[in-house]
Design a protein around this motif. Sequence first.
Motif, PDB file in Angstrom:
ATOM      1  N   SER A 211       0.845  -1.193   0.000  1.00 49.63           N
ATOM      2  CA  SER A 211       0.000   0.000   0.000  1.00 49.63           C
ATOM      3  C   SER A 211       0.881   1.244   0.000  1.00 49.63           C
ATOM      4  O   SER A 211       2.049   1.193   0.384  1.00 49.63           O
ATOM      5  N   PHE A 212       0.328   2.379  -0.417  1.00 49.55           N
ATOM      6  CA  PHE A 212       1.112   3.602  -0.399  1.00 49.55           C
ATOM      7  C   PHE A 212       0.191   4.789  -0.156  1.00 49.55           C
ATOM      8  O   PHE A 212      -1.020   4.692  -0.282  1.00 49.55           O
ATOM      9  N   GLY A 213       0.798   5.909   0.236  1.00 52.51           N
ATOM     10  CA  GLY A 213       0.033   7.130   0.376  1.00 52.51           C
ATOM     11  C   GLY A 213       0.169   7.762   1.745  1.00 52.51           C
ATOM     12  O   GLY A 213       0.926   7.310   2.608  1.00 52.51           O
ATOM     13  N   ASP A 214      -0.596   8.819   1.943  1.00 46.79           N
ATOM     14  CA  ASP A 214      -0.493   9.595   3.165  1.00 46.79           C
ATOM     15  C   ASP A 214      -0.920   8.796   4.386  1.00 46.79           C
ATOM     16  O   ASP A 214      -0.359   8.959   5.467  1.00 46.79           O
ATOM     17  N   ASP A 215      -1.934   7.941   4.227  1.00 43.30           N
ATOM     18  CA  ASP A 215      -2.367   7.123   5.368  1.00 43.30           C
ATOM     19  C   ASP A 215      -1.228   6.227   5.860  1.00 43.30           C
ATOM     20  O   ASP A 215      -1.051   6.038   7.071  1.00 43.30           O
ATOM     21  N   VAL A 216      -0.453   5.679   4.924  1.00 39.36           N
ATOM     22  CA  VAL A 216       0.679   4.823   5.299  1.00 39.36           C
ATOM     23  C   VAL A 216       1.720   5.636   6.051  1.00 39.36           C
ATOM     24  O   VAL A 216       2.219   5.227   7.107  1.00 39.36           O
ATOM     25  N   ARG A 217       2.049   6.801   5.524  1.00 36.45           N
ATOM     26  CA  ARG A 217       3.060   7.637   6.182  1.00 36.45           C
ATOM     27  C   ARG A 217       2.602   8.024   7.587  1.00 36.45           C
ATOM     28  O   ARG A 217       3.389   8.010   8.537  1.00 36.45           O
ATOM     29  N   THR A 218       1.328   8.344   7.726  1.00 34.97           N
ATOM     30  CA  THR A 218       0.805   8.726   9.034  1.00 34.97           C
ATOM     31  C   THR A 218       0.928   7.574  10.029  1.00 34.97           C
ATOM     32  O   THR A 218       1.362   7.760  11.173  1.00 34.97           O
TER      33      THR A 218
ATOM     34  N   TYR B 158       0.673  -3.551 -14.400  1.00 40.09           N
ATOM     35  CA  TYR B 158       1.099  -3.295 -13.019  1.00 40.09           C
ATOM     36  C   TYR B 158       0.317  -4.219 -12.077  1.00 40.09           C
ATOM     37  O   TYR B 158      -0.895  -4.379 -12.213  1.00 40.09           O
ATOM     38  N   PRO B 159       0.987  -4.850 -11.098  1.00 38.24           N
ATOM     39  CA  PRO B 159       0.304  -5.856 -10.270  1.00 38.24           C
ATOM     40  C   PRO B 159      -0.719  -5.298  -9.293  1.00 38.24           C
ATOM     41  O   PRO B 159      -1.397  -6.057  -8.616  1.00 38.24           O
ATOM     42  N   GLY B 160      -0.843  -3.969  -9.203  1.00 37.23           N
ATOM     43  CA  GLY B 160      -1.894  -3.415  -8.355  1.00 37.23           C
ATOM     44  C   GLY B 160      -1.460  -3.076  -6.949  1.00 37.23           C
ATOM     45  O   GLY B 160      -2.275  -2.675  -6.119  1.00 37.23           O
ATOM     46  N   ARG B 161      -0.178  -3.236  -6.651  1.00 39.98           N
ATOM     47  CA  ARG B 161       0.350  -2.821  -5.353  1.00 39.98           C
ATOM     48  C   ARG B 161       1.831  -2.511  -5.520  1.00 39.98           C
ATOM     49  O   ARG B 161       2.473  -2.970  -6.471  1.00 39.98           O
ATOM     50  N   PHE B 162       2.383  -1.742  -4.609  1.00 40.18           N
ATOM     51  CA  PHE B 162       3.814  -1.447  -4.654  1.00 40.18           C
ATOM     52  C   PHE B 162       4.614  -2.718  -4.407  1.00 40.18           C
ATOM     53  O   PHE B 162       4.261  -3.532  -3.542  1.00 40.18           O
ATOM     54  N   LEU B 163       5.673  -2.897  -5.186  1.00 45.25           N
ATOM     55  CA  LEU B 163       6.648  -3.950  -4.908  1.00 45.25           C
ATOM     56  C   LEU B 163       7.752  -3.334  -4.059  1.00 45.25           C
ATOM     57  O   LEU B 163       8.279  -2.263  -4.402  1.00 45.25           O
ATOM     58  N   VAL B 164       8.108  -3.989  -2.969  1.00 43.72           N
ATOM     59  CA  VAL B 164       9.082  -3.427  -2.029  1.00 43.72           C
ATOM     60  C   VAL B 164      10.141  -4.469  -1.707  1.00 43.72           C
ATOM     61  O   VAL B 164       9.977  -5.672  -1.975  1.00 43.72           O
ATOM     62  N   GLU B 165      11.230  -3.996  -1.129  1.00 46.71           N
ATOM     63  CA  GLU B 165      12.331  -4.889  -0.761  1.00 46.71           C
ATOM     64  C   GLU B 165      11.815  -6.018   0.135  1.00 46.71           C
ATOM     65  O   GLU B 165      11.072  -5.782   1.084  1.00 46.71           O
ATOM     66  N   GLY B 166      12.200  -7.246  -0.206  1.00 50.67           N
ATOM     67  CA  GLY B 166      11.729  -8.411   0.535  1.00 50.67           C
ATOM     68  C   GLY B 166      10.661  -9.201  -0.210  1.00 50.67           C
ATOM     69  O   GLY B 166      10.400 -10.350   0.114  1.00 50.67           O
ATOM     70  N   ASP B 167      10.046  -8.585  -1.241  1.00 54.05           N
ATOM     71  CA  ASP B 167       9.053  -9.299  -2.039  1.00 54.05           C
ATOM     72  C   ASP B 167       9.725 -10.364  -2.900  1.00 54.05           C
ATOM     73  O   ASP B 167      10.899 -10.244  -3.278  1.00 54.05           O
ATOM     74  N   ARG B 168       8.973 -11.394  -3.217  1.00 55.76           N
ATOM     75  CA  ARG B 168       9.452 -12.469  -4.082  1.00 55.76           C
ATOM     76  C   ARG B 168       8.350 -12.860  -5.055  1.00 55.76           C
ATOM     77  O   ARG B 168       7.170 -12.679  -4.754  1.00 55.76           O
ATOM     78  N   GLY B 169       8.729 -13.399  -6.207  1.00 54.75           N
ATOM     79  CA  GLY B 169       7.721 -13.920  -7.111  1.00 54.75           C
ATOM     80  C   GLY B 169       7.937 -13.511  -8.549  1.00 54.75           C
ATOM     81  O   GLY B 169       8.906 -12.828  -8.913  1.00 54.75           O
ATOM     82  N   GLU B 170       7.003 -13.940  -9.397  1.00 55.00           N
ATOM     83  CA  GLU B 170       7.109 -13.721 -10.829  1.00 55.00           C
ATOM     84  C   GLU B 170       7.076 -12.240 -11.185  1.00 55.00           C
ATOM     85  O   GLU B 170       7.749 -11.798 -12.124  1.00 55.00           O
ATOM     86  N   GLU B 171       6.278 -11.444 -10.439  1.00 59.14           N
ATOM     87  CA  GLU B 171       6.211 -10.013 -10.737  1.00 59.14           C
ATOM     88  C   GLU B 171       7.582  -9.365 -10.563  1.00 59.14           C
ATOM     89  O   GLU B 171       7.982  -8.507 -11.359  1.00 59.14           O
TER      90      GLU B 171
ATOM     91  N   ALA C 121      10.759   7.903   5.812  1.00 58.90           N
ATOM     92  CA  ALA C 121      11.092   8.786   4.686  1.00 58.90           C
ATOM     93  C   ALA C 121      10.244   8.476   3.462  1.00 58.90           C
ATOM     94  O   ALA C 121      10.161   9.282   2.544  1.00 58.90           O
ATOM     95  N   THR C 122       9.636   7.300   3.422  1.00 61.00           N
ATOM     96  CA  THR C 122       8.809   6.932   2.280  1.00 61.00           C
ATOM     97  C   THR C 122       7.360   6.734   2.735  1.00 61.00           C
ATOM     98  O   THR C 122       7.078   6.571   3.920  1.00 61.00           O
ATOM     99  N   SER C 123       6.474   6.754   1.770  1.00 57.83           N
ATOM    100  CA  SER C 123       5.063   6.548   2.069  1.00 57.83           C
ATOM    101  C   SER C 123       4.579   5.206   1.533  1.00 57.83           C
ATOM    102  O   SER C 123       3.423   5.055   1.159  1.00 57.83           O
ATOM    103  N   VAL C 124       5.478   4.215   1.530  1.00 58.42           N
ATOM    104  CA  VAL C 124       5.155   2.872   1.059  1.00 58.42           C
ATOM    105  C   VAL C 124       5.137   1.900   2.235  1.00 58.42           C
ATOM    106  O   VAL C 124       6.001   1.951   3.113  1.00 58.42           O
ATOM    107  N   TYR C 125       4.156   1.031   2.252  1.00 59.90           N
ATOM    108  CA  TYR C 125       3.997   0.017   3.307  1.00 59.90           C
ATOM    109  C   TYR C 125       4.944  -1.139   2.990  1.00 59.90           C
ATOM    110  O   TYR C 125       4.632  -2.023   2.215  1.00 59.90           O
ATOM    111  N   ASP C 126       6.119  -1.124   3.618  1.00 60.07           N
ATOM    112  CA  ASP C 126       7.158  -2.098   3.297  1.00 60.07           C
ATOM    113  C   ASP C 126       7.277  -3.156   4.389  1.00 60.07           C
ATOM    114  O   ASP C 126       6.461  -3.228   5.306  1.00 60.07           O
ATOM    115  N   GLY C 127       8.333  -3.982   4.277  1.00 58.73           N
ATOM    116  CA  GLY C 127       8.523  -5.065   5.240  1.00 58.73           C
ATOM    117  C   GLY C 127       8.727  -4.565   6.658  1.00 58.73           C
ATOM    118  O   GLY C 127       8.258  -5.183   7.623  1.00 58.73           O
ATOM    119  N   GLU C 128       9.450  -3.443   6.822  1.00 59.04           N
ATOM    120  CA  GLU C 128       9.638  -2.864   8.158  1.00 59.04           C
ATOM    121  C   GLU C 128       8.295  -2.513   8.794  1.00 59.04           C
ATOM    122  O   GLU C 128       8.079  -2.731   9.988  1.00 59.04           O
TER     123      GLU C 128
END
Length: 447
Positions: free
Chosen positions: A186-193, A369-382, A214-221
Amino acid sequence: MAELPTIPSYVTVHLSAPNSNAENITVRFSDYIKNVASSEIFPNWPVEALRANILAQISYTLNRVYTEYYPSRGYDFDITNDTRYDHAYTKDGEVFDTISLIVDEIFNNYIRRKGAIEPLAAKFCDGRITMCSGLLQWGTVDLANQGYTAMQILQYYYGDDIELVENAPLTDKTQSYPGVALSRGSFGDDVRTIKNELNRIRRNYPAIPNINTATSVYDGETVEAVREFQRIFNLTPDGVVGKATWYKIKQIYAAVKRLSELTSEGLTIPEVERVFRTELSLGDSGIEVEAVQYYLAFLGYFYPQLPPIPITGFYDELTRDAVFTFQNEYDLPVTGVVDLSTFYTIERVYKNAVADLPANYQSAIGEPYPGRFLVEGDRGEEVRVIQQYINRIAQSDPAVPEITVDGIFGAQTRRAVIAIQSQLGVEQNGAIGPVEWVEIITRGNNL
């Protein structure tokens, strides 16, 4: 015109009959409902029966508060604990985990008559010792065992002309749940908040891992921080910010901020900074506009009623017309403005369109586009697909490093993505969103 009901932060309970000399106690609204439900129904009842009873209790309480039933009669409380008048409330009473979890999920939902404003004064009784014209609590168990949903149970007792109001705003101006769970990608202001609030909570609960805000992406952390928060506060530790987790984070954040006021701590810049706006309209520009344009441009290949639009990052008349058309097609207010409701609907329709594509399908604009942000830690065909395209770019662009194509989004891939983001002039967060995706695919296809 009467104001719409809001969910009070607290209710004041009179611990006896209205005109008796007894103690008043003030408790958080959700804690009051948990106590009432734990005092009146059994936690091992079917879930739909529990939900129906709790919704009735919420609605009745809100009706008392909204109509100022007791204050208008000269009393200094909102409700009593005398079951001849109101709910059973036990001071310092035990709250069952099953009930607590349900209340956290639905505490700001209620029922009302269609066309009415005020919450329904949903009367009920136990259905064994006492009988009434409202909901029979033990009867809800029989109906749930027959397969009735909570809303069907409520309609059985109160009539078909009732409706469910979901996610009502809170009186204390707590930011309302966006209506869509936040999860990895997920991404956006809600994530950053949420990230900022969890990092602030972490000062009081150091077991919660620190998050890079520093980013507004919902990552592994973020997933791990949310999971730890959920473990601490007895929520399902799935790493997803659904409604119950959303409001628990807001509640705990408000609590630790109130504590910190004793030392005169103010809000820091990251806590008030808004990167993603909640509305986009004619004249706006930026990465959020590009994301909306990408979704609508892609959907235009499958829905001819949507006019074709270029991905420019500028909200021009063509974009507004496409938004007009989309809103009309999906029964949204036709405003030409992309608010959160319109954005989440566009995103949902896009994801459904991608899910319906045949295997190995390539559209006229390349890999979808797979419909969600790809972030460090993701795996797969995408990940494997985008790595292949990055390497195509790397062969002709020395600023983009070549990477191993292994389907694992590691540090190598992140560095390559940041290099491309630097060239695009967008936030260098190392995550692949719709803007990065279409740029990588387009550049790769043109080589």
